[in-house]
Design a protein around this motif. Structure first.
Motif, PDB file in Angstrom:
ATOM      1  N   UNK A 104       1.341   8.940  -2.863  1.00 26.26           N
ATOM      2  CA  UNK A 104       0.324   7.891  -2.848  1.00 26.26           C
ATOM      3  C   UNK A 104      -1.032   8.487  -2.454  1.00 26.26           C
ATOM      4  N   UNK A 105      -2.063   8.049  -3.161  1.00 23.15           N
ATOM      5  CA  UNK A 105      -3.403   8.488  -2.795  1.00 23.15           C
ATOM      6  C   UNK A 105      -3.864   7.789  -1.527  1.00 23.15           C
ATOM      7  N   UNK A 106      -3.401   6.570  -1.329  1.00 24.48           N
ATOM      8  CA  UNK A 106      -3.761   5.792  -0.148  1.00 24.48           C
ATOM      9  C   UNK A 106      -2.644   4.805   0.105  1.00 24.48           C
ATOM     10  N   UNK A 107      -2.450   4.437   1.371  1.00 22.11           N
ATOM     11  CA  UNK A 107      -1.432   3.441   1.683  1.00 22.11           C
ATOM     12  C   UNK A 107      -1.887   2.037   1.302  1.00 22.11           C
ATOM     13  N   UNK A 108      -3.184   1.826   1.154  1.00 23.90           N
ATOM     14  CA  UNK A 108      -3.698   0.495   0.899  1.00 23.90           C
ATOM     15  C   UNK A 108      -4.016   0.233  -0.567  1.00 23.90           C
ATOM     16  N   UNK A 109      -4.441   1.230  -1.282  1.00 15.94           N
ATOM     17  CA  UNK A 109      -4.834   1.048  -2.678  1.00 15.94           C
ATOM     18  C   UNK A 109      -4.029   2.009  -3.544  1.00 15.94           C
ATOM     19  N   UNK A 110      -3.221   1.468  -4.430  1.00 15.69           N
ATOM     20  CA  UNK A 110      -2.411   2.275  -5.338  1.00 15.69           C
ATOM     21  C   UNK A 110      -2.667   1.780  -6.757  1.00 15.69           C
ATOM     22  N   UNK A 111      -3.337   2.592  -7.542  1.00 14.94           N
ATOM     23  CA  UNK A 111      -3.631   2.215  -8.930  1.00 14.94           C
ATOM     24  C   UNK A 111      -2.357   2.259  -9.757  1.00 14.94           C
ATOM     25  N   UNK A 112      -2.340   1.570 -10.920  1.00 18.02           N
ATOM     26  CA  UNK A 112      -1.156   1.618 -11.785  1.00 18.02           C
ATOM     27  C   UNK A 112      -0.764   3.042 -12.175  1.00 18.02           C
ATOM     28  N   UNK A 113      -1.746   3.876 -12.455  1.00 16.04           N
ATOM     29  CA  UNK A 113      -1.438   5.258 -12.825  1.00 16.04           C
ATOM     30  C   UNK A 113      -0.825   6.015 -11.649  1.00 16.04           C
ATOM     31  N   UNK A 114      -1.374   5.801 -10.450  1.00 18.53           N
ATOM     32  CA  UNK A 114      -0.839   6.455  -9.269  1.00 18.53           C
ATOM     33  C   UNK A 114       0.568   5.945  -8.967  1.00 18.53           C
ATOM     34  N   UNK A 115       0.802   4.645  -9.127  1.00 18.53           N
ATOM     35  CA  UNK A 115       2.130   4.078  -8.895  1.00 18.53           C
ATOM     36  C   UNK A 115       3.153   4.680  -9.849  1.00 18.53           C
ATOM     37  N   UNK A 116       2.764   4.831 -11.117  1.00 18.22           N
ATOM     38  CA  UNK A 116       3.677   5.438 -12.097  1.00 18.22           C
ATOM     39  C   UNK A 116       4.003   6.878 -11.714  1.00 18.22           C
ATOM     40  N   UNK A 117       2.986   7.613 -11.234  1.00 18.39           N
ATOM     41  CA  UNK A 117       3.223   8.995 -10.814  1.00 18.39           C
ATOM     42  C   UNK A 117       4.147   9.044  -9.599  1.00 18.39           C
ATOM     43  N   UNK A 118       3.964   8.137  -8.657  1.00 15.89           N
ATOM     44  CA  UNK A 118       4.822   8.100  -7.472  1.00 15.89           C
ATOM     45  C   UNK A 118       6.268   7.810  -7.846  1.00 15.89           C
ATOM     46  N   UNK A 119       6.440   6.841  -8.739  1.00 17.64           N
ATOM     47  CA  UNK A 119       7.794   6.498  -9.179  1.00 17.64           C
ATOM     48  C   UNK A 119       8.427   7.682  -9.907  1.00 17.64           C
ATOM     49  N   UNK A 120       7.646   8.368 -10.733  1.00 16.54           N
ATOM     50  CA  UNK A 120       8.165   9.527 -11.458  1.00 16.54           C
ATOM     51  C   UNK A 120       8.588  10.631 -10.502  1.00 16.54           C
TER      52      UNK A 120
END
Length: 232
Positions: free
Chosen positions: A20-36
């Motif tokens: 996660x780039x931040x605990x408060x703001x997670x963009x859709x692209x960042x969320x997809x990367x985290x899930x991956x």
């Protein structure tokens, strides 16, 4: 019972949250990367456990889905754009996914027909000094402490104190419950005094509650991880 599968699940959750780039703001692209990232770690762990392909696929889909729900739900719950019922629903969904994943991983240990072992080329390394299950569980616990624990503590900050007091009362430990209540009262007393001196009157801040309940939740997460390592 081996806890290697639970350690694998924790490692996947922890690795995904670290992305996660931040605990408060997670963009859709960042969320997809985290899930991956989480799915990749989960798949690698399942392959190390040497399960049958069908079982690997089943556990990967089940635990991977729960990891994704945890990440998305927790991101919504702590994000600044959600308030009221939406935040409560996202928090409940995230905690439910986290608990369901842990339960599924514990129950899924029955699918492990043999204890996992290191490849022969790694047997002579430092890793070969410990059982594979211990290494997997320890890795998962450490990864969870780095980021996931912070998010979990923020999610349970409100209801945890009440649940803890109810739990103590349910098992007959009324004295311990009273100590928790008294300790919180003592800590908040100075804040109440300062609030009464203000004009116009203002209610007490959340600083004391955040410190007491948040610290206690953090300690429980760490102690739970230590217990898992000890039981592995």
């Amino acid at each position: 019972m081996s806890l290697a599968l639970l350690g694998t699940w924790l490692a996947a959750v922890g690795a995904g949250d670290l992305a996660r780039a931040s605990y408060d703001v997670v963009s859709p692209r960042r969320a997809a990367a985290c899930i991956a990232v989480g799915l990749g770690v989960l798949l690698a762990g399942l392959l190390v456990l040497d399960l049958e392909p069908a079982r690997v696929l089943l556990l990967w889909v089940l635990l991977g889905s729960l990891q994704a729900v945890w990440l998305l739900g927790s991101a919504l719950a702590v994000g600044p754009d959600r308030t009221g019922p939406w935040r409560d629903r996202a928090r409940a969904l995230a905690l439910l996914a986290l608990g369901a994943g842990a339960v599924a991983a514990v129950l899924g240990a029955a699918l492990l027909t043999t204890e996992p072992t290191l490849p022969a080329r790694l047997a002579g390394t430092v890793l070969g000094r410990w059982p594979v299950s211990d290494v997997v569980v320890a890795t998962g616990v450490v990864l969870v402490q780095l980021a996931s624990a912070n998010v979990a503590v923020r999610l349970v900050l409100g209801p945890m104190e009440r649940l803890f007091i109810v739990g103590l009362g349910a098992v007959g430990e009324l004295t311990a419950a009273a100590v928790v209540i008294a300790a919180k009262g003592l800590l908040r007393f100075p804040e109440l005094q300062r609030a009464q001196q203000q004009r116009p009157p203002a209610g007490p801040s959340d600083v004391t509650e955040y410190f007491l309940v948040g610290s206690f939740a953090s300690w429980l997460v760490a102690l739970g991880g230590a217990a898992l390592i000890h039981l592995a």
